[in-house]
Scaffold this active site. Structure first.
Site, short mmCIF file in Angstrom:
data_model
loop_
_atom_site.label_atom_id
_atom_site.label_comp_id
_atom_site.label_asym_id
_atom_site.label_seq_id
_atom_site.Cartn_x
_atom_site.Cartn_y
_atom_site.Cartn_z
N LYS A 194 0.86 -1.18 0.00
CA LYS A 194 0.00 0.00 0.00
C LYS A 194 0.89 1.23 0.00
CE LYS A 194 -3.52 2.45 2.60
NZ LYS A 194 -4.51 2.37 3.68
N LYS A 247 -2.14 -1.55 -3.85
CA LYS A 247 -3.03 -0.39 -3.79
C LYS A 247 -2.21 0.89 -3.86
CE LYS A 247 -5.99 1.91 -0.53
NZ LYS A 247 -6.34 2.03 0.85
C1 PBG Z 1 -7.46 3.18 5.60
C2 PBG Z 1 -7.71 3.13 4.15
C3 PBG Z 1 -7.56 4.13 3.18
C4 PBG Z 1 -8.02 3.60 1.99
C5 PBG Z 1 -8.41 2.30 2.24
N1 PBG Z 1 -8.18 2.02 3.57
C6 PBG Z 1 -7.11 5.53 3.32
C7 PBG Z 1 -5.71 5.87 3.61
O1 PBG Z 1 -4.82 5.02 3.73
O2 PBG Z 1 -5.50 7.07 3.77
C8 PBG Z 1 -8.11 4.33 0.69
C9 PBG Z 1 -9.19 3.89 -0.22
C10 PBG Z 1 -9.50 4.80 -1.34
O3 PBG Z 1 -8.86 5.84 -1.57
O4 PBG Z 1 -10.45 4.47 -2.07
N2 PBG Z 1 -6.16 3.35 5.99
#
Ligand code: PBG
Length: 327
Positions: A194, A247
């Site tokens: 991520k 992601k």
């Molecule tokens: C929680 C999380 C996030 C997303 C999914 N889980 C936000 C982040 O990390 O700031 C992002 C999902 C999206 O942008 O559609 N940490």
């Protein structure tokens, strides 16, 4: 012309083009993210994500019904609690907003497969993904609250948990707690690679989870890195993850491909809020054909090697797949 090979021969009609498609997709691969907000009788539009809504637990089943009808049978739940505090304690409350939502969905639609996002950022008053020590997130203290949160989701009836916090060792910590409590059959989908991405902007509006200070670069990955994604995936495999995830999706197709090639686990990709918002905005501005861009970008993620696609376009994509526009 004396040409032996004429690749165009296989493009001569739609029937043939469909027959020789290399990438095959199905609505079974789609996961739809849903936002649950504490309260009653709420169905409110999310301004940053046109066409997406926040639901209170008593109304979420309206949306689940629509998903089922569209052929989307898997959802990923996010919670927006009424109360936030420094350690995000409403995340693991047995009557927390996600826990209530899971129970409501499972009561009305037992066939709906419910995955929960496990992270602290929507629950902490500072908006970071864990417990702070000064201005930094304390990795090992955060593992405890993540594990408690995952367990409470599963106790409420979640079918799968998906940690998205990027703490080191969280898959192992969650696996251990689930196993100790008799949930050894509940899988973990890890947000393995991520990245610290600007594409999460609309989500943070939707979930009210923007960090109050600083950013997430101390725990999410640097977009410059490729080998690090392989390292993160390898660690998650060792720790017992069942599904790996990359992601965001569109700007990380190379990472999806490499991780899909390197590991035998199913590979998920999360096409995040900023990707959705861009496709919507360009379509609305008359610059591109929203439907076709939606199909083509989803296809690119599958072609890169994703088996599972998490997307705000899940319902529309399921329809497109049924029609064969994406097949
Ligand atoms: C929680 C999380 C996030 C997303 C999914 N889980 C936000 C982040 O990390 O700031 C992002 C999902 C999206 O942008 O559609 N940490």
């Amino acid at each position: 012309m004396d040409l032996v090979m004429r690749p165009r021969r296989l493009r001569t009609c739609d029937s043939l083009r469909r027959m020789v498609r290399e990438t095959r997709v199905s609505p079974d691969s789609l996961v739809y993210p849903l936002f649950l907000v504490e309260g009653q009788n709420i169905r409110e539009p999310i301004p940053s994500l046109e066409g997406q809504w926040r639901y209170s637990p008593d109304r979420v089943c309206e949306e689940i019904g629509a998903c089922m009808e569209a052929g989307v049978r898997r959802v990923l739940l996010f919670g927006i609690p009424a109360q936030k505090d420094a350690c995000g304690s409403s995340a693991w409350a047995s009557d927390g907003v996600v826990q209530q939502g899971i129970r409501a969905i499972k009561a009305a639609y037992p066939e709906c497969y419910v995955i929960t996002d496990v992270c602290m950022c929507e629950y902490t008053d500072h908006g970071h993904c864990g417990i702070l020590c000064g201005h930094a997130v304390d990795n090992d203290k955060t593992l405890e609250v993540l594990a408690k949160t995952a367990l409470s989701h599963v106790q409420a009836g979640a079918d799968m948990v998906a940690p998205s916090d990027m703490m080191d060792g969280r898959v192992a910590a969650i696996r251990a707690v689930l196993d100790e409590n008799g949930f050894e059959t509940v899988p973990i989908m890890s947000y393995s690679a991520k990245y610290a991405s600007a594409f999460y902007g609309p989500f943070r509006d939707a979930a009210g989870s923007a960090p109050a200070f600083g950013d997430r670069r101390g725990y999410q990955m640097d977009p410059h890195n490729r080998k690090e994604a392989l390292k993160e995936c390898a660690l998650d495999v060792q720790e017992g993850a069942d599904i790996l995830m990359v992601k965001p999706a569109l700007s990380y197709l190379d990472i999806i491909r490499e991780c899909a090639d390197a590991f035998d686990l199913p590979m998920a990709a999360y096409s995040v809020s900023g990707e959705y918002a861009m496709i919507k905005a360009a379509g609305k501005a008359g610059l591109t054909d929203e439907y076709r861009v939606m199909c083509e970008s989803a296809l690119s993620v599958y072609r890169a090697g994703a088996d599972i696609l998490i997307t705000y376009f899940a319902k529309e994509l399921a329809q497109a797949m049924k029609k064969g526009d994406l097949g």
